[in-house]
Every structure is written in structure tokens, then in C-alpha cells.
Design a protein around this motif. Sequence first.
Motif, PDB file in Angstrom:
ATOM      1  N   ALA A   1       0.826  -1.207   0.000  1.00  0.00           N
ATOM      2  CA  ALA A   1       0.000   0.000   0.000  1.00  0.00           C
ATOM      3  C   ALA A   1       0.861   1.258   0.000  1.00  0.00           C
ATOM      4  CB  ALA A   1      -0.921  -0.007   1.221  1.00  0.00           C
ATOM      5  N   LEU A   2       1.876   1.276   0.857  1.00  0.00           N
ATOM      6  CA  LEU A   2       2.766   2.435   0.910  1.00  0.00           C
ATOM      7  C   LEU A   2       3.505   2.624  -0.410  1.00  0.00           C
ATOM      8  CD1 LEU A   2       4.240   2.070   4.511  1.00  0.00           C
ATOM      9  CD2 LEU A   2       2.541   3.734   3.714  1.00  0.00           C
ATOM     10  N   GLN A   3       3.960   1.518  -0.986  1.00  0.00           N
ATOM     11  CA  GLN A   3       4.689   1.607  -2.257  1.00  0.00           C
ATOM     12  C   GLN A   3       3.817   2.201  -3.349  1.00  0.00           C
ATOM     13  OE1 GLN A   3       4.804  -1.834  -4.718  1.00  0.00           O
ATOM     14  NE2 GLN A   3       4.655  -0.092  -6.119  1.00  0.00           N
ATOM     15  N   MET A   4       2.575   1.700  -3.470  1.00  0.00           N
ATOM     16  CA  MET A   4       1.689   2.182  -4.530  1.00  0.00           C
ATOM     17  C   MET A   4       1.268   3.623  -4.295  1.00  0.00           C
ATOM     18  SD  MET A   4      -0.686  -1.193  -5.168  1.00  0.00           S
ATOM     19  CE  MET A   4       0.049  -2.785  -5.572  1.00  0.00           C
ATOM     20  N   ALA A   5       0.961   3.960  -3.054  1.00  0.00           N
ATOM     21  CA  ALA A   5       0.498   5.313  -2.752  1.00  0.00           C
ATOM     22  C   ALA A   5       1.614   6.341  -2.918  1.00  0.00           C
ATOM     23  CB  ALA A   5      -0.064   5.375  -1.326  1.00  0.00           C
ATOM     24  N   ILE A   6       2.794   6.018  -2.398  1.00  0.00           N
ATOM     25  CA  ILE A   6       3.900   6.975  -2.477  1.00  0.00           C
ATOM     26  C   ILE A   6       4.383   7.127  -3.913  1.00  0.00           C
ATOM     27  CG2 ILE A   6       6.274   7.439  -1.743  1.00  0.00           C
ATOM     28  CD1 ILE A   6       5.593   6.054   0.907  1.00  0.00           C
ATOM     29  N   THR A   7       4.392   6.027  -4.663  1.00  0.00           N
ATOM     30  CA  THR A   7       4.771   6.117  -6.076  1.00  0.00           C
ATOM     31  C   THR A   7       3.799   7.017  -6.829  1.00  0.00           C
ATOM     32  OG1 THR A   7       5.764   3.906  -6.050  1.00  0.00           O
ATOM     33  CG2 THR A   7       5.195   4.829  -8.203  1.00  0.00           C
ATOM     34  N   ALA A   8       2.498   6.819  -6.599  1.00  0.00           N
ATOM     35  CA  ALA A   8       1.500   7.670  -7.254  1.00  0.00           C
ATOM     36  C   ALA A   8       1.656   9.120  -6.819  1.00  0.00           C
ATOM     37  CB  ALA A   8       0.094   7.169  -6.946  1.00  0.00           C
ATOM     38  N   PHE A   9       1.940   9.333  -5.527  1.00  0.00           N
ATOM     39  CA  PHE A   9       2.144  10.690  -5.026  1.00  0.00           C
ATOM     40  C   PHE A   9       3.334  11.356  -5.710  1.00  0.00           C
ATOM     41  CE2 PHE A   9       3.993  13.678  -1.908  1.00  0.00           C
ATOM     42  CZ  PHE A   9       2.923  14.534  -1.754  1.00  0.00           C
ATOM     43  N   SER A  10       4.411  10.610  -5.901  1.00  0.00           N
ATOM     44  CA  SER A  10       5.596  11.173  -6.559  1.00  0.00           C
ATOM     45  C   SER A  10       5.296  11.545  -8.004  1.00  0.00           C
ATOM     46  CB  SER A  10       6.764  10.182  -6.504  1.00  0.00           C
ATOM     47  OG  SER A  10       6.557   9.090  -7.376  1.00  0.00           O
TER      48      SER A  10
ATOM     49  N   ARG B   1      13.912   8.585  -9.250  1.00  0.00           N
ATOM     50  CA  ARG B   1      13.242   9.406 -10.275  1.00  0.00           C
ATOM     51  C   ARG B   1      13.255  10.886  -9.913  1.00  0.00           C
ATOM     52  NH1 ARG B   1       7.837   6.824 -11.931  1.00  0.00           N
ATOM     53  NH2 ARG B   1       9.220   5.501 -13.178  1.00  0.00           N
ATOM     54  N   GLN B   2      13.049  11.203  -8.630  1.00  0.00           N
ATOM     55  CA  GLN B   2      13.068  12.612  -8.230  1.00  0.00           C
ATOM     56  C   GLN B   2      14.467  13.209  -8.329  1.00  0.00           C
ATOM     57  OE1 GLN B   2      10.276  14.374  -7.765  1.00  0.00           O
ATOM     58  NE2 GLN B   2       9.200  12.472  -8.236  1.00  0.00           N
ATOM     59  N   ILE B   3      15.470  12.414  -7.969  1.00  0.00           N
ATOM     60  CA  ILE B   3      16.859  12.884  -8.124  1.00  0.00           C
ATOM     61  C   ILE B   3      17.171  13.119  -9.603  1.00  0.00           C
ATOM     62  CG2 ILE B   3      19.290  12.227  -7.875  1.00  0.00           C
ATOM     63  CD1 ILE B   3      18.484  10.732  -5.317  1.00  0.00           C
ATOM     64  N   TYR B   4      16.754  12.171 -10.437  1.00  0.00           N
ATOM     65  CA  TYR B   4      16.961  12.299 -11.883  1.00  0.00           C
ATOM     66  C   TYR B   4      16.320  13.580 -12.409  1.00  0.00           C
ATOM     67  CZ  TYR B   4      16.262  11.340 -16.883  1.00  0.00           C
ATOM     68  OH  TYR B   4      16.229  11.440 -18.259  1.00  0.00           O
TER      69      TYR B   4
ATOM     70  N   ILE C   1      13.110  15.117 -19.609  1.00  0.00           N
ATOM     71  CA  ILE C   1      12.268  15.067 -18.411  1.00  0.00           C
ATOM     72  C   ILE C   1      11.358  13.838 -18.449  1.00  0.00           C
ATOM     73  CG2 ILE C   1      10.400  16.202 -17.166  1.00  0.00           C
ATOM     74  CD1 ILE C   1      13.109  17.541 -16.761  1.00  0.00           C
ATOM     75  N   ALA C   2      10.750  13.592 -19.614  1.00  0.00           N
ATOM     76  CA  ALA C   2       9.860  12.440 -19.759  1.00  0.00           C
ATOM     77  C   ALA C   2      10.595  11.123 -19.584  1.00  0.00           C
ATOM     78  CB  ALA C   2       9.183  12.485 -21.131  1.00  0.00           C
ATOM     79  N   PHE C   3      11.887  11.110 -19.884  1.00  0.00           N
ATOM     80  CA  PHE C   3      12.664   9.876 -19.766  1.00  0.00           C
ATOM     81  C   PHE C   3      12.935   9.485 -18.313  1.00  0.00           C
ATOM     82  CE2 PHE C   3      14.414   7.553 -23.387  1.00  0.00           C
ATOM     83  CZ  PHE C   3      13.742   8.201 -24.416  1.00  0.00           C
ATOM     84  N   SER C   4      12.421  10.257 -17.376  1.00  0.00           N
ATOM     85  CA  SER C   4      12.519   9.837 -15.973  1.00  0.00           C
ATOM     86  C   SER C   4      11.768   8.528 -15.756  1.00  0.00           C
ATOM     87  CB  SER C   4      11.942  10.922 -15.058  1.00  0.00           C
ATOM     88  OG  SER C   4      10.551  11.104 -15.292  1.00  0.00           O
ATOM     89  N   TYR C   5      10.763   8.258 -16.575  1.00  0.00           N
ATOM     90  CA  TYR C   5      10.021   7.014 -16.449  1.00  0.00           C
ATOM     91  C   TYR C   5      10.858   5.802 -16.867  1.00  0.00           C
ATOM     92  CZ  TYR C   5       5.498   8.843 -14.982  1.00  0.00           C
ATOM     93  OH  TYR C   5       4.484   9.394 -14.246  1.00  0.00           O
ATOM     94  N   PRO C   6      11.375   5.742 -18.112  1.00  0.00           N
ATOM     95  CA  PRO C   6      12.203   4.583 -18.484  1.00  0.00           C
ATOM     96  C   PRO C   6      13.430   4.400 -17.593  1.00  0.00           C
ATOM     97  CG  PRO C   6      11.555   5.805 -20.439  1.00  0.00           C
ATOM     98  CD  PRO C   6      11.144   6.627 -19.271  1.00  0.00           C
ATOM     99  N   ALA C   7      14.022   5.509 -17.147  1.00  0.00           N
ATOM    100  CA  ALA C   7      15.197   5.397 -16.284  1.00  0.00           C
ATOM    101  C   ALA C   7      14.837   4.690 -14.976  1.00  0.00           C
ATOM    102  CB  ALA C   7      15.777   6.782 -16.003  1.00  0.00           C
ATOM    103  N   GLY C   8      13.710   5.049 -14.398  1.00  0.00           N
ATOM    104  CA  GLY C   8      13.255   4.384 -13.176  1.00  0.00           C
ATOM    105  C   GLY C   8      12.906   2.931 -13.413  1.00  0.00           C
ATOM    106  N   TRP C   9      12.306   2.628 -14.562  1.00  0.00           N
ATOM    107  CA  TRP C   9      11.970   1.232 -14.884  1.00  0.00           C
ATOM    108  C   TRP C   9      13.226   0.366 -14.944  1.00  0.00           C
ATOM    109  CZ3 TRP C   9       8.575   2.838 -19.678  1.00  0.00           C
ATOM    110  CH2 TRP C   9       7.415   3.467 -19.210  1.00  0.00           C
ATOM    111  N   LEU C  10      14.267   0.896 -15.564  1.00  0.00           N
ATOM    112  CA  LEU C  10      15.518   0.135 -15.705  1.00  0.00           C
ATOM    113  C   LEU C  10      16.121  -0.180 -14.341  1.00  0.00           C
ATOM    114  CD1 LEU C  10      17.825  -1.056 -17.382  1.00  0.00           C
ATOM    115  CD2 LEU C  10      18.828   1.246 -17.483  1.00  0.00           C
ATOM    116  N   VAL C  11      16.229   0.814 -13.491  1.00  0.00           N
ATOM    117  CA  VAL C  11      16.802   0.615 -12.156  1.00  0.00           C
ATOM    118  C   VAL C  11      15.973  -0.400 -11.371  1.00  0.00           C
ATOM    119  CG1 VAL C  11      17.284   1.741  -9.948  1.00  0.00           C
ATOM    120  CG2 VAL C  11      17.873   2.892 -12.087  1.00  0.00           C
ATOM    121  N   CYS C  12      14.664  -0.273 -11.431  1.00  0.00           N
ATOM    122  CA  CYS C  12      13.777  -1.166 -10.683  1.00  0.00           C
ATOM    123  C   CYS C  12      13.892  -2.605 -11.171  1.00  0.00           C
ATOM    124  CB  CYS C  12      12.338  -0.680 -10.805  1.00  0.00           C
ATOM    125  SG  CYS C  12      11.163  -1.629  -9.829  1.00  0.00           S
TER     126      CYS C  12
END
Length: 455
Positions: free
Chosen positions: A253-262, A406-409, A424-435
Motif C-alpha cells: 500500500a505504501l509503495q503504490m500510494a507513495i509512487t503515485a504521489f511522486s 526518479r526525483q533525483i533524476y 524530463i519524460a525519460f525519468s520514467y524509463p530510467a526508473g523502470w531500468l533501475v527497478c
Amino acid sequence: MSVFSKNKRVDVDMTVGSIFRHILMFALPLLIGNLFQQLYNMVDTWVVGNFVSNEAFSAVGTVGPIVNMLIGFFAGLSSGAGVVISQNYGAGKPDKVQDAVHTAMLMTLLLGVVLTFVGIAFVPLAVRLANTPDEVAPLSRLYLTIYFSGIIGLLIYNMGAGIFRAIGNSLLPFLFLVVSALLNTGLDLLFVLKLGMGVDGVAYATIIAQGVSAVLIVVMLLRTPSCARLHVTKLKIHWPILGKIFLIGIPAALQMAITAFSNIFVMGYINHFGKHAMSGWTAYAKVDQLLFLPMQSIALASTTFVGQNLGANQIDRAKKGVRTALLLAFTSTVLLSIPVMYFAPPIVEFFNSTPEVVEFGSLFLRHITPFYVLCCVNQVYASALRGSGNSRAPMVIMLSSFVVFRQIYLYIMANFISNTILPIAFSYPAGWLVCSLATLIYYRIVPLDRHKVVA
């Protein structure tokens, strides 16, 4: 032979039979059902984008991260209930399944009331945090206030659907989603085209449709002959069961909520480039939700499959199921990504035909879509880990990747490297790769059955 074999009409024992068939037949209704669920906000967006105004289009389309924050929190909790139910089902413990069902449903009713008030109270702050333009902000606040006032219907449906899925039945939740999605579409057209309403009309259409799906799922829980049957007189919090649900559900729950919040802050970076970029991102976000559906449906199938098989102490079979799910996720994602990249402009035009919006939306789709295959790894492995009772590791990995990294990026990119929209939009793929890298390493190192909740 399962102790539940007499109830095959409504539940499926995944501890025997073809692994491929179990995962595919579970994921297909779930996928189609999720497609219809996406119609809720997608039809809302299409109607206001074509028949109201560009501001209304942006208002409805960009509230996704805000809505997903509270919904994500509850979805994490409901996943905890699903794991407890699926493992007890696999272990052949119908009394424990009953305790988990009644605990989960009472928890849902109580949290539904709380999240309604929390959601409404949070609306003004959330709209400000998203850096929403002044011409769009009042419409966003109106839509969100109405949406959260009826959110309890969505919560009840999601928990009921999670209970059925935990015992291997993804067909009934699918059928009810079809009904509610069609109802939502009809009400959208009625309220906007016939009654002249705007974002308030599509918001009311959504909560009415969600309320109908909640009624349908509760009726079936009251009537099902399976061990997951709901009895109103038995609604009670069983504290040991609730503890296990929270042990698994709270991290998710925390993971999903905080990710959505970010993601609200990500929207703030995009909104900085103006209303056309904002609308282009809105159109991209609609397609993004569709691209995720196959892998998420298959990943959820792996959660139930792993839960049941670990409950039955079939560890090797559980691991084979994860490999099968990963292969299916890769294949479906690649097959879906190719036409999305090729037909990007007409796809964006479906939502909004403004030339500048089409340009931005096509830019996002063609450059980000190739990276969705990365998400197959983190979605399937994380879901398998949750099915095993381990939701803490996925939480830490995903928060580290999707929030902290992602926020640091974004901060470094916007302030020191290139404050242009595509980086800026590439913050998404960058986070996917790390995860995906972190999740793969963890899955390979830690035994899958380490966190079983059934002894």
C-alpha cells in the motif's frame, strides 16, 4: 485432488494441471476486464476532450496520479488479503479462508469511510502540488471532489474482485467490469451531450458505475457456493488474520500510494511546459495505462499462482509459473508496443486533435514505448514475491527506483543538464531500468518461500 473440487464453477485449483493454461486463462479475463476498467477515465477524457473544452480535457486527464494515490494505497492492502486467502486456499484451509474474507470486507467498509474524507480533504493541496495551471485547477478540484465522494464503491468492488481472484476466479470480476464500463459510457454521453454537464457529469457517471459494480460483486459473494462465501452476520475482524493482511498489504500500500504521489511532482515538471504539453502527456498517459495492462494482468495471475502453490508446498511449480508469466508478459508487451509507436499520431488525435497536443503526445509515445519491456521484469517478479508473502522487498525496491531515483533524476536533469521535455519524460524509463535490475537480482538471491504466511 483439491478439497474444493466440487466448487470448480467458481474457483480454480492452480496446484494441478497445465501451468501455461492456468496463467493464460486467469490473465485473459483479467486483461479484458482491466481494459473495460480503463474505459472509466478514458471515456471521461474522450468525452470532455471532444465535447467540452481543452481545459476540461486536461483537468480530467491529469488527475490520474492524485486518484491513483489513494486507490493505490487500498489496492496494496487488498493484495495482502488476496495473498492470505490464496495461500490458505492452496493449503486446503477453508475456515481460514472464511476468516480472511470477512476480515477483509469489514476492513474495506471501515477504510472506505476514512478514505472518502481523506480524499476530499486532500484535493486542494494535490491540485497545487501538481502545478496545475489556473485555468484548469477549478475543474480538477470539481472532478476530484465528486470522484472521492463515491470512492467506496470502487474499494468494495476491488476487494470483492481480489477475493474471487485469490481462489482462481477472474471471470466474474471481468463480467461486472464490462457492465459498469458500459454503464459509465452511456451515462457520460447522457450527462454531457444531453444534459449539457461538463467534468461534473463524467465524474458522476464514474461513481455511479463503480457503485453498480460494487453491488454486483457483493451479491455474488453472498451467493457463491465456494469457501469464499460472504455472510453478513459473520463480518468480524479476526486479528491474527488482519495482522497477516497488514504484514503483506501495508508495504504494498505504501509503495503504490507513495509512487503515485511522486507522479504528481512528475506532472509538475511536465506542466511547466504549458497546457499543450500537459494535454499531450494526458493522451500519452491514457495509452500508458493500456500498455501496462497485459503485463499487469499476467503479473497478477502469477501472484495467485505463486500463493496457491506455495500454500501447497510446491515451490518448483511456483517458480515455473513465474517463468511462464514472464515469457507471456514479454511477448504481449512487444506485440502491443509496435502498433502504438507506428500509429502514435492518430492515437493521440482520438483524444485531442489540437495539432500541438498531437505533436507532444506522439513524441512521448514514440520515444517511451520501446522501454515498456523493462517493466515486465519488475511487474512479474514483484507480483510473484507478493504472492509468496514478501511485499517488503518490492516496496523498498520500487520506492527507491520510482520515487527516490526518479526525483533525483528530474532535479538534476531540469537544473543542470537539459530542461527540455523529452529528457524530463525519460525519468520514467530510467526508473523502470533501475527497478527491473534490482528486482531481478533480489529474486535470484532470496528463496521464494522465505516469507510464506501459511505454516
